[in-house]
Design an enzyme around this catalytic site. Structure first.
Site, PDB file in Angstrom:
ATOM      1  N   ARG A 109      14.230 -96.024  23.566  1.00 45.21           N
ATOM      2  CA  ARG A 109      14.557 -97.000  24.609  1.00 45.21           C
ATOM      3  C   ARG A 109      16.042 -97.316  24.664  1.00 45.21           C
ATOM      4  O   ARG A 109      16.592 -97.609  25.719  1.00 45.21           O
ATOM      5  CB  ARG A 109      13.766 -98.293  24.382  1.00 45.21           C
ATOM      6  CG  ARG A 109      12.288 -98.168  24.650  1.00 45.21           C
ATOM      7  CD  ARG A 109      11.652 -99.526  24.831  1.00 45.21           C
ATOM      8  NE  ARG A 109      11.830-100.376  23.667  1.00 45.21           N
ATOM      9  CZ  ARG A 109      11.538-101.677  23.645  1.00 45.21           C
ATOM     10  NH1 ARG A 109      11.070-102.252  24.728  1.00 45.21           N
ATOM     11  NH2 ARG A 109      11.708-102.395  22.561  1.00 45.21           N
ATOM     12  N   ASP A 169       1.049-106.318  34.544  1.00 46.76           N
ATOM     13  CA  ASP A 169       0.225-106.404  33.334  1.00 46.76           C
ATOM     14  C   ASP A 169      -0.895-107.429  33.537  1.00 46.76           C
ATOM     15  O   ASP A 169      -2.043-107.201  33.138  1.00 46.76           O
ATOM     16  CB  ASP A 169       1.072-106.821  32.131  1.00 46.76           C
ATOM     17  CG  ASP A 169       2.293-105.957  31.935  1.00 46.76           C
ATOM     18  OD1 ASP A 169       2.387-105.266  30.919  1.00 46.76           O
ATOM     19  OD2 ASP A 169       3.175-105.991  32.817  1.00 46.76           O
ATOM     20  N   ARG A 172      -3.547-106.066  35.696  1.00 44.78           N
ATOM     21  CA  ARG A 172      -4.392-105.138  34.936  1.00 44.78           C
ATOM     22  C   ARG A 172      -5.379-105.908  34.061  1.00 44.78           C
ATOM     23  O   ARG A 172      -6.548-105.519  33.921  1.00 44.78           O
ATOM     24  CB  ARG A 172      -3.516-104.223  34.080  1.00 44.78           C
ATOM     25  CG  ARG A 172      -2.774-103.165  34.903  1.00 44.78           C
ATOM     26  CD  ARG A 172      -1.702-102.466  34.095  1.00 44.78           C
ATOM     27  NE  ARG A 172      -1.122-101.342  34.847  1.00 44.78           N
ATOM     28  CZ  ARG A 172       0.073-100.828  34.624  1.00 44.78           C
ATOM     29  NH1 ARG A 172       0.842-101.341  33.666  1.00 44.78           N
ATOM     30  NH2 ARG A 172       0.519 -99.814  35.338  1.00 44.78           N
ATOM     31  N   HIS A 196       7.371-106.764  29.100  1.00 44.64           N
ATOM     32  CA  HIS A 196       6.580-105.782  29.835  1.00 44.64           C
ATOM     33  C   HIS A 196       6.576-104.518  28.973  1.00 44.64           C
ATOM     34  O   HIS A 196       7.395-103.617  29.133  1.00 44.64           O
ATOM     35  CB  HIS A 196       7.211-105.506  31.200  1.00 44.64           C
ATOM     36  CG  HIS A 196       6.557-104.373  31.954  1.00 44.64           C
ATOM     37  ND1 HIS A 196       5.230-104.372  32.286  1.00 44.64           N
ATOM     38  CD2 HIS A 196       7.066-103.211  32.430  1.00 44.64           C
ATOM     39  CE1 HIS A 196       4.941-103.259  32.943  1.00 44.64           C
ATOM     40  NE2 HIS A 196       6.042-102.529  33.023  1.00 44.64           N
TER      41      HIS A 196
END
Length: 335
Positions: A109, A169, A172, A196
């Site tokens: 990342r 999220d 979901r 996130h």
């Protein structure tokens, strides 16, 4: 044909100049799968009088613009523009940023972050230059870090710079709840907060259906002790994007609908509450200058308030862990 007059002059006799667009102007930066899903959502919701698309790929821009223009008859009047130059974005009420580098195989990342910061250093000053009063909505990943980066580069107050965060999220979460309970997704309620990403936090203490908290029916819900394994839903949420990408190559429609809804709440001044990536310092004992998702009131001037959501000690501990991990990533950012 009357001498010296074209069809337009013969057909229409002007009384006065047409007014400016009654609806606001919206810019979408980045016309990849996500950017175009967002643009499609905005058009179908009739949220803007003018929609501008900006990208580095001039050929793709032209193709996407033409494709959208050819369908405007089926929605409503809207001016569409596309360019590699940012001058077309002047006067935008909302700028949605989807541009950024894709994560390479095996890339961590931090390396992805450095490449995306370089991209944002080219984008944000241009948006600020042409629309100094705009609101910035960041969708590019890692969204929490990139929202922070956009805030730093823009110099805007933090309530005018936020990210889509854990809004998807949370959607979901409600989807997987509805599947388990066999009820409509709109009747399932709950928030995912924090990053996130992997360190996100499901607020199990507040998850409810019809005002009935699941934790009041099963005190172990969301823990390893729960025989029904509701905790597995969190893993499903975290793994969802990876699974969709594995199956179709990218994610697009869900985030497109999500950001379309956020744009609607903002442009129509609805004061709706969504978990958005925002400045979290001072909330729930978070001491760092960090962007993470918290339930926030969204209106036409950006984030109006952050909801003082009730958290258990366990949930607060995990939120702090999420904030700490993001803060460490922020500190590595080369701004």
């Amino acid at each position: 044909m009357a001498e010296g007059k074209g069809i337009r002059d013969q057909l229409l006799l002007d009384v006065q100049s047409p007014p400016e667009h009654a609806l606001g102007k919206v810019t979408v930066v980045g016309v990849g799968q996500v950017g175009m899903a967002i643009a499609f959502s905005i058009i179908n919701k009739r949220l803007a009088g003018e929609l501008c698309l900006v990208d580095m790929d001039e050929k793709k821009l032209k193709g996407e613009l033409m494709d959208l223009q050819h369908g405007l008859h089926f929605v409503s009047h809207m001016t569409l523009q596309a360019s590699v130059n940012y001058d077309i974005t002047a006067g935008s009420k909302l700028c949605i940023i989807c541009a950024g580098a894709r994560q390479r195989e095996g890339e961590d990342r931090r390396a992805l972050l450095e490449r995306n910061i370089a991209v944002f250093k080219g984008i944000i000053p241009q948006l600020v230059k042409y629309s100094p009063d705009t609101i910035l909505l960041v969708v590019s990943n890692p969204v929490d870090v990139m929202s922070y980066v956009a805030w730093k580069i823009s110099g805007f107050p933090h309530h005018r710079v936020f990210g889509s965060g854990t809004s998807l999220d949370s959607s979901r979460l409600r989807h997987y709840m509805s599947e388990r309970l066999n009820i409509d997704v709109s009747s399932c309620h709950g928030f995912v907060i924090g990053e996130h990403g992997e360190s996100s936090v499901v607020v199990w203490s507040g998850v409810n259906v019809g005002g009935v908290r699941l934790i009041d029916l099963n005190k172990d819900v969301g823990t390893d002790k729960d025989p029904e394994r509701w905790l597995d839903i969190h893993k499903q949420i975290v793994d969802s994007a990876t699974e969709v990408i594995k199956l179709k190559g990218y994610t697009s429609w869900a985030i497109g609908m999500c950001v379309g809804r956020l744009a609607e709440a903002l442009l129509r001044n609805q004061r709706s509450i969504y978990p958005l990536s925002t400045m979290a310092k001072g909330f729930h004992g978070i001491e760092q200058e960090v962007y993470v998702s918290l339930p926030a009131v969204l209106a036409e001037n950006g984030i109006n308030a952050v909801v003082n959501i009730t958290l258990t000690d366990h949930e607060k501990e995990h939120l702090h862990k999420s904030a700490n991990e993001l803060h460490e990533l922020f500190k590595s950012a080369n701004l």
